[in-house]
Design a protein around this motif. Structure first.
Motif, PDB file in Angstrom:
ATOM      1  N   THR A   1     -15.734   9.175  12.069  1.00  0.00           N
ATOM      2  CA  THR A   1     -15.974   9.613  13.450  1.00  0.00           C
ATOM      3  C   THR A   1     -17.006   8.746  14.166  1.00  0.00           C
ATOM      4  N   SER A   2     -17.410   7.646  13.552  1.00  0.00           N
ATOM      5  CA  SER A   2     -18.438   6.793  14.152  1.00  0.00           C
ATOM      6  C   SER A   2     -17.858   5.805  15.158  1.00  0.00           C
ATOM      7  N   GLY A   3     -16.567   5.870  15.392  1.00  0.00           N
ATOM      8  CA  GLY A   3     -15.918   4.932  16.300  1.00  0.00           C
ATOM      9  C   GLY A   3     -15.017   3.958  15.584  1.00  0.00           C
ATOM     10  N   SER A   4     -14.921   4.095  14.253  1.00  0.00           N
ATOM     11  CA  SER A   4     -14.062   3.207  13.481  1.00  0.00           C
ATOM     12  C   SER A   4     -12.597   3.544  13.701  1.00  0.00           C
ATOM     13  N   LEU A   5     -11.722   2.584  13.413  1.00  0.00           N
ATOM     14  CA  LEU A   5     -10.282   2.804  13.530  1.00  0.00           C
ATOM     15  C   LEU A   5      -9.671   3.329  12.241  1.00  0.00           C
ATOM     16  N   SER A   6     -10.484   3.520  11.193  1.00  0.00           N
ATOM     17  CA  SER A   6      -9.929   3.796   9.873  1.00  0.00           C
ATOM     18  C   SER A   6      -9.855   5.281   9.530  1.00  0.00           C
ATOM     19  N   VAL A   7      -8.836   5.600   8.734  1.00  0.00           N
ATOM     20  CA  VAL A   7      -8.661   6.923   8.138  1.00  0.00           C
ATOM     21  C   VAL A   7      -8.397   6.699   6.658  1.00  0.00           C
ATOM     22  N   GLU A   8      -9.111   7.401   5.780  1.00  0.00           N
ATOM     23  CA  GLU A   8      -8.947   7.237   4.345  1.00  0.00           C
ATOM     24  C   GLU A   8      -8.273   8.461   3.739  1.00  0.00           C
ATOM     25  N   LEU A   9      -7.224   8.213   2.953  1.00  0.00           N
ATOM     26  CA  LEU A   9      -6.531   9.277   2.238  1.00  0.00           C
ATOM     27  C   LEU A   9      -6.843   9.139   0.750  1.00  0.00           C
ATOM     28  N   LEU A  10      -7.448  10.176   0.163  1.00  0.00           N
ATOM     29  CA  LEU A  10      -7.730  10.183  -1.270  1.00  0.00           C
ATOM     30  C   LEU A  10      -6.529  10.782  -1.988  1.00  0.00           C
ATOM     31  N   LEU A  11      -5.926  10.001  -2.906  1.00  0.00           N
ATOM     32  CA  LEU A  11      -4.725  10.439  -3.607  1.00  0.00           C
ATOM     33  C   LEU A  11      -5.083  11.061  -4.946  1.00  0.00           C
ATOM     34  N   ASP A  12      -4.094  11.725  -5.573  1.00  0.00           N
ATOM     35  CA  ASP A  12      -4.368  12.482  -6.796  1.00  0.00           C
ATOM     36  C   ASP A  12      -4.676  11.605  -8.000  1.00  0.00           C
ATOM     37  N   ASP A  13      -4.460  10.285  -7.886  1.00  0.00           N
ATOM     38  CA  ASP A  13      -4.843   9.397  -8.992  1.00  0.00           C
ATOM     39  C   ASP A  13      -6.194   8.740  -8.724  1.00  0.00           C
ATOM     40  N   GLU A  14      -6.922   9.296  -7.716  1.00  0.00           N
ATOM     41  CA  GLU A  14      -8.247   8.840  -7.316  1.00  0.00           C
ATOM     42  C   GLU A  14      -8.232   7.501  -6.582  1.00  0.00           C
ATOM     43  N   SER A  15      -7.041   7.005  -6.249  1.00  0.00           N
ATOM     44  CA  SER A  15      -6.970   5.802  -5.419  1.00  0.00           C
ATOM     45  C   SER A  15      -7.129   6.203  -3.953  1.00  0.00           C
TER      46      SER A  15
ATOM     47  N   ARG B   1       2.626  10.219  -4.856  1.00  0.00           N
ATOM     48  CA  ARG B   1       1.294  10.771  -5.012  1.00  0.00           C
ATOM     49  C   ARG B   1       1.040  11.881  -4.007  1.00  0.00           C
ATOM     50  N   SER B   2       0.091  12.739  -4.317  1.00  0.00           N
ATOM     51  CA  SER B   2      -0.308  13.814  -3.414  1.00  0.00           C
ATOM     52  C   SER B   2      -1.649  13.473  -2.776  1.00  0.00           C
ATOM     53  N   ILE B   3      -1.797  13.880  -1.530  1.00  0.00           N
ATOM     54  CA  ILE B   3      -3.066  13.683  -0.832  1.00  0.00           C
ATOM     55  C   ILE B   3      -3.991  14.841  -1.177  1.00  0.00           C
ATOM     56  N   VAL B   4      -5.164  14.527  -1.718  1.00  0.00           N
ATOM     57  CA  VAL B   4      -6.104  15.582  -2.106  1.00  0.00           C
ATOM     58  C   VAL B   4      -7.263  15.702  -1.129  1.00  0.00           C
TER      59      VAL B   4
ATOM     60  N   LEU C   1       0.825  -1.207   0.000  1.00  0.00           N
ATOM     61  CA  LEU C   1       0.000   0.000   0.000  1.00  0.00           C
ATOM     62  C   LEU C   1       0.861   1.259   0.000  1.00  0.00           C
ATOM     63  N   ILE C   2       1.919   1.247   0.805  1.00  0.00           N
ATOM     64  CA  ILE C   2       2.789   2.430   0.888  1.00  0.00           C
ATOM     65  C   ILE C   2       3.553   2.625  -0.417  1.00  0.00           C
ATOM     66  N   GLU C   3       4.051   1.535  -1.001  1.00  0.00           N
ATOM     67  CA  GLU C   3       4.783   1.636  -2.260  1.00  0.00           C
ATOM     68  C   GLU C   3       3.916   2.242  -3.365  1.00  0.00           C
TER      69      GLU C   3
END
Length: 249
Positions: A216-230, A207-210, A200-202
């Motif tokens: 905030t519902s209590g989940s452990l996840s954070v999503e980063l949207l990158l400039d290639d829409e991934s 890429r840039s974070i857009v 995932l890191i490779e």
């Protein structure tokens, strides 16, 4: 992991990772099948007759075992903290509120635990993978400084709910480092199975974070949207609770 990096003296409130002597039980089928690794745990079998209710008998096995606390520390003080806050809102002094709830032995009575299984009970050809923590569902432990038990695996596939008052003795606590490793082992077994961090890191390098989406519902996840829409999904690391709550077992 070396013994000195893993263990601390048993002290303070009940913590995730504490090693205790306590009874464990589970429900089995009428054919009394027992996995080989659990054979030494099953010391007494009990058949509960339910014929008067038109139901088949319930078969259980029980025994004393060396176990590790797997429930999170937040669980161990949840009712204690809720009752203390209720008293404070009612006008009770915070110190007096702590004193009152400390006397209530029925708060937060239960916790979850998994048994310690000696590594020698597993196939010799696979012990290296277990020892290295490569097998999902098991957490490796070295023998403690006093050699009171051999090198073991915490079998996370076997969990039991235990009453605090059923504890016979607490033997060891885990260091913060070892407790973090335990939390990742539990998360990996319960939810993630595999954690493919490197790939995932490779893919994200260069890429840039857009945009960032934090659940905030209590989940452990954070999503980063990158400039290639991934989307790069991250997991927040497990943490110790804020200081507070009980100060003793």
């Amino acid at each position: 992991m070396q013994s000195k990096d893993c263990y601390e003296d048993a002290d303070g409130p009940l913590n995730q990772g504490d090693i205790l002597i306590a009874p464990m039980t589970r429900v089995i089928a009428s054919d009394r099948f027992v996995p080989d690794r659990w054979d030494r745990l099953d010391q007494i079998e009990q058949q509960i007759d339910r014929s008067e209710f038109g139901e088949p008998a319930i078969h259980t096995v029980v025994g004393w075992a060396l176990v590790m606390v797997t429930s999170h520390d937040y669980h161990h003080d949840k009712e204690w903290n809720a009752e203390r806050k209720r008293l404070i809102r009612a006008g009770v002094d915070p110190k007096e509120a702590s004193r009152i709830v400390d006397k209530d032995d029925d708060l937060d009575r239960t916790f979850q635990a998994s048994p310690l299984i000696p590594l020698e009970d597993f196939n010799p050809g696979s012990r290296g993978n277990y020892r290295a923590g490569r097998v999902v569902g098991y957490y490796p432990l070295p023998s403690p400084p006093d050699s009171s038990f051999p090198e073991c695996l915490v079998d996370l596939t076997y969990r039991c709910t235990i009453d605090r008052k059923a504890i016979s003795e607490r033997r060891w606590c885990l260091t913060p480092f070892a407790r973090d490793r335990l939390r990742y082992a539990i998360a990996r077994f319960d939810s993630f199975r595999t954690i493919e961090v490197a790939e995932l890191i490779e893919a994200a390098v260069g890429r840039s974070i857009v945009d960032v989406n934090v659940d905030t519902s209590g989940s452990l996840s954070v999503e980063l949207l990158l400039d290639d829409e991934s989307v790069l999904r991250l997991v927040r690391p497990p943490v110790d609770p804020e200081p507070g709550g009980r100060i003793h077992l």
